[in-house]
Write a protein that holds these residues in place. Structure first.
Motif, short mmCIF file in Angstrom:
data_model
loop_
_atom_site.label_atom_id
_atom_site.label_comp_id
_atom_site.label_asym_id
_atom_site.label_seq_id
_atom_site.Cartn_x
_atom_site.Cartn_y
_atom_site.Cartn_z
N ALA A 92 0.85 -1.19 0.00
CA ALA A 92 0.00 0.00 0.00
C ALA A 92 0.88 1.23 0.00
CB ALA A 92 -0.92 0.01 1.22
N THR A 93 0.45 2.24 -0.72
CA THR A 93 1.26 3.46 -0.81
C THR A 93 1.07 4.37 0.40
OG1 THR A 93 -0.50 4.52 -2.11
CG2 THR A 93 1.33 3.48 -3.32
N ARG A 94 0.03 4.11 1.21
CA ARG A 94 -0.18 4.91 2.42
C ARG A 94 -1.06 4.11 3.38
NH1 ARG A 94 -5.25 7.51 1.46
NH2 ARG A 94 -5.76 7.59 -0.75
N HIS A 95 -1.50 4.75 4.45
CA HIS A 95 -2.27 4.07 5.48
C HIS A 95 -3.46 3.34 4.86
CE1 HIS A 95 -3.10 3.45 9.74
NE2 HIS A 95 -4.38 3.55 9.44
N PHE A 96 -3.74 2.15 5.38
CA PHE A 96 -4.79 1.31 4.80
C PHE A 96 -5.54 0.57 5.89
CE2 PHE A 96 -1.10 -1.36 5.30
CZ PHE A 96 -1.63 -2.52 5.82
N HIS A 97 -6.69 0.03 5.52
CA HIS A 97 -7.47 -0.87 6.36
C HIS A 97 -7.74 -2.14 5.56
CE1 HIS A 97 -8.54 2.06 9.49
NE2 HIS A 97 -8.47 2.94 8.51
N VAL A 98 -7.86 -3.27 6.25
CA VAL A 98 -8.27 -4.52 5.61
C VAL A 98 -9.53 -4.98 6.31
CG1 VAL A 98 -7.61 -6.85 4.93
CG2 VAL A 98 -5.85 -5.09 5.15
N SER A 99 -10.55 -5.33 5.52
CA SER A 99 -11.83 -5.76 6.08
C SER A 99 -12.13 -7.20 5.64
CB SER A 99 -12.96 -4.83 5.63
OG SER A 99 -13.16 -4.94 4.23
N VAL A 100 -13.08 -7.81 6.36
CA VAL A 100 -13.50 -9.17 6.04
C VAL A 100 -15.02 -9.25 6.15
CG1 VAL A 100 -13.27 -10.02 8.42
CG2 VAL A 100 -13.09 -11.63 6.50
N LYS A 101 -15.61 -10.07 5.31
CA LYS A 101 -17.03 -10.41 5.45
C LYS A 101 -17.23 -11.82 4.92
CE LYS A 101 -19.19 -8.86 1.19
NZ LYS A 101 -20.26 -8.11 0.59
N MET A 152 -16.15 -5.61 7.78
CA MET A 152 -15.69 -5.00 9.02
C MET A 152 -14.17 -5.00 9.02
SD MET A 152 -16.51 -6.01 12.98
CE MET A 152 -18.23 -5.53 12.87
N ASN A 153 -13.58 -3.85 9.35
CA ASN A 153 -12.13 -3.74 9.39
C ASN A 153 -11.55 -4.65 10.48
OD1 ASN A 153 -12.19 -1.82 7.39
ND2 ASN A 153 -12.04 -0.10 8.78
N PHE A 154 -10.47 -5.35 10.13
CA PHE A 154 -9.80 -6.17 11.13
C PHE A 154 -8.31 -5.85 11.25
CE2 PHE A 154 -9.41 -8.80 7.27
CZ PHE A 154 -8.08 -9.18 7.29
N LEU A 155 -7.78 -5.03 10.35
CA LEU A 155 -6.36 -4.72 10.39
C LEU A 155 -6.12 -3.37 9.74
CD1 LEU A 155 -3.46 -5.84 10.99
CD2 LEU A 155 -3.45 -6.70 8.65
N GLN A 156 -5.15 -2.62 10.27
CA GLN A 156 -4.74 -1.37 9.64
C GLN A 156 -3.23 -1.24 9.74
OE1 GLN A 156 -5.34 2.34 11.83
NE2 GLN A 156 -6.35 1.14 13.43
N GLY A 157 -2.67 -0.38 8.93
CA GLY A 157 -1.23 -0.15 8.97
C GLY A 157 -0.84 0.95 8.02
N ASP A 158 0.43 1.31 8.09
CA ASP A 158 0.97 2.35 7.20
C ASP A 158 1.49 1.72 5.91
OD1 ASP A 158 0.37 4.36 8.96
OD2 ASP A 158 2.38 4.49 9.81
N GLY A 159 1.77 2.58 4.96
CA GLY A 159 2.23 2.12 3.65
C GLY A 159 3.52 1.31 3.72
N GLY A 160 3.65 0.36 2.82
CA GLY A 160 4.83 -0.47 2.72
C GLY A 160 4.64 -1.46 1.59
N TYR A 161 5.71 -2.14 1.22
CA TYR A 161 5.65 -3.07 0.09
C TYR A 161 5.73 -4.51 0.57
CZ TYR A 161 6.93 -5.62 -4.10
OH TYR A 161 6.95 -6.54 -5.13
N ASN A 162 4.80 -5.34 0.11
CA ASN A 162 4.84 -6.79 0.27
C ASN A 162 4.94 -7.21 1.74
OD1 ASN A 162 4.65 -9.23 -1.15
ND2 ASN A 162 6.85 -9.55 -1.05
N LYS A 163 4.10 -6.63 2.59
CA LYS A 163 4.12 -6.92 4.03
C LYS A 163 3.19 -8.09 4.34
CE LYS A 163 6.96 -3.61 4.67
NZ LYS A 163 8.36 -3.93 4.93
N LEU A 164 3.66 -9.00 5.18
CA LEU A 164 2.94 -10.22 5.51
C LEU A 164 2.01 -10.01 6.70
CD1 LEU A 164 2.68 -13.38 5.16
CD2 LEU A 164 4.50 -13.53 6.88
N PHE A 165 0.78 -10.53 6.59
CA PHE A 165 -0.05 -10.69 7.77
C PHE A 165 -0.72 -12.06 7.68
CE2 PHE A 165 -3.02 -8.57 4.88
CZ PHE A 165 -4.22 -9.23 5.08
#
Length: 196
Positions: A92-101, A152-165
């Motif tokens: 992601a190029t900047r702050h992001f959220h990841v959601s699930v349903k 529903m959002n379950f994770l957020q973070g700042d921008g970075g390349y190819n980060k694992l969760f």
């Protein structure tokens, strides 16, 4: 005479042009001179979410799994299947959220009302590589939270390349009881979104 006047007019115009060029720059005596360069930079918003595998499942075929629930296994039923870690990489190029349903897991061939999403738990197991990463809405605590039917959002973070969760999905204890035998399919939608 006409030719001389025309030549003189051309020379006078050329002198004026040269003179205009020389006066366009600062001619003040000194030891420094500044020029301002106007730069332009375009930044494109981008986000990319990549799962290690796009399938996960398991088979409730022991009394312990009916009683205690069971974790979904990544890449199920491929051989060899992965473990309970459902891995994603996000850029992601900047702050992001990841959601699930999730939706209802319906029996192939019908005959059963299905198993609703709230009978499953979604858990954020690891997000250590994400800059300023954080679990949201209870998905990273204890055994996770019920799989929602609306995003529903379950994770957020700042921008970075190819980060694992890493996430986990499990069927709640007792949720497999009182359903017909067979295969139940359902979709879980995971969405990465740049923050506004």
């Amino acid at each position: 005479m006409k030719k001389i006047a025309l030549t003189a007019a051309i020379l006078l115009a050329a002198y004026g042009a040269v003179n205009a060029q020389t006066t366009a720059n600062d001619q003040t005596p000194g030891t420094t001179d500044n020029v301002t360069l106007i730069g332009s930079l375009g930044i494109t918003d981008m986000i990319d979410l990549v799962p290690e595998f796009q399938v996960a499942g398991n088979n409730a075929d022991t009394w312990a799994e009916f009683e205690n629930g069971l974790n979904f296994i990544e890449a199920w039923p491929n051989t060899p299947p992965g473990g309970p870690d459902i891995e994603f990489r996000i850029s992601a190029t900047r702050h992001f959220h990841v959601s699930v349903k999730g939706g209802t897991f319906s029996r192939v061939g019908g005959g059963d009302p299905g198993i609703t999403a709230n009978n499953f738990k979604w858990y954020v197991y690891s997000y250590n590589t994400i800059p300023n990463g954080a679990a949201e809405n209870g998905f990273g605590t204890g055994t996770g939270a019920a799989l929602p039917t609306t995003a529903m959002n379950f994770l957020q973070g700042d921008g970075g390349y190819n980060k694992l969760f890493i996430t986990r999905l499990s069927l709640n204890p007792g949720a497999a009881y009182n359903h017909l035998g067979g295969v139940y399919n359902g979709n879980i939608t995971v969405t990465g979104t740049l923050a506004p």
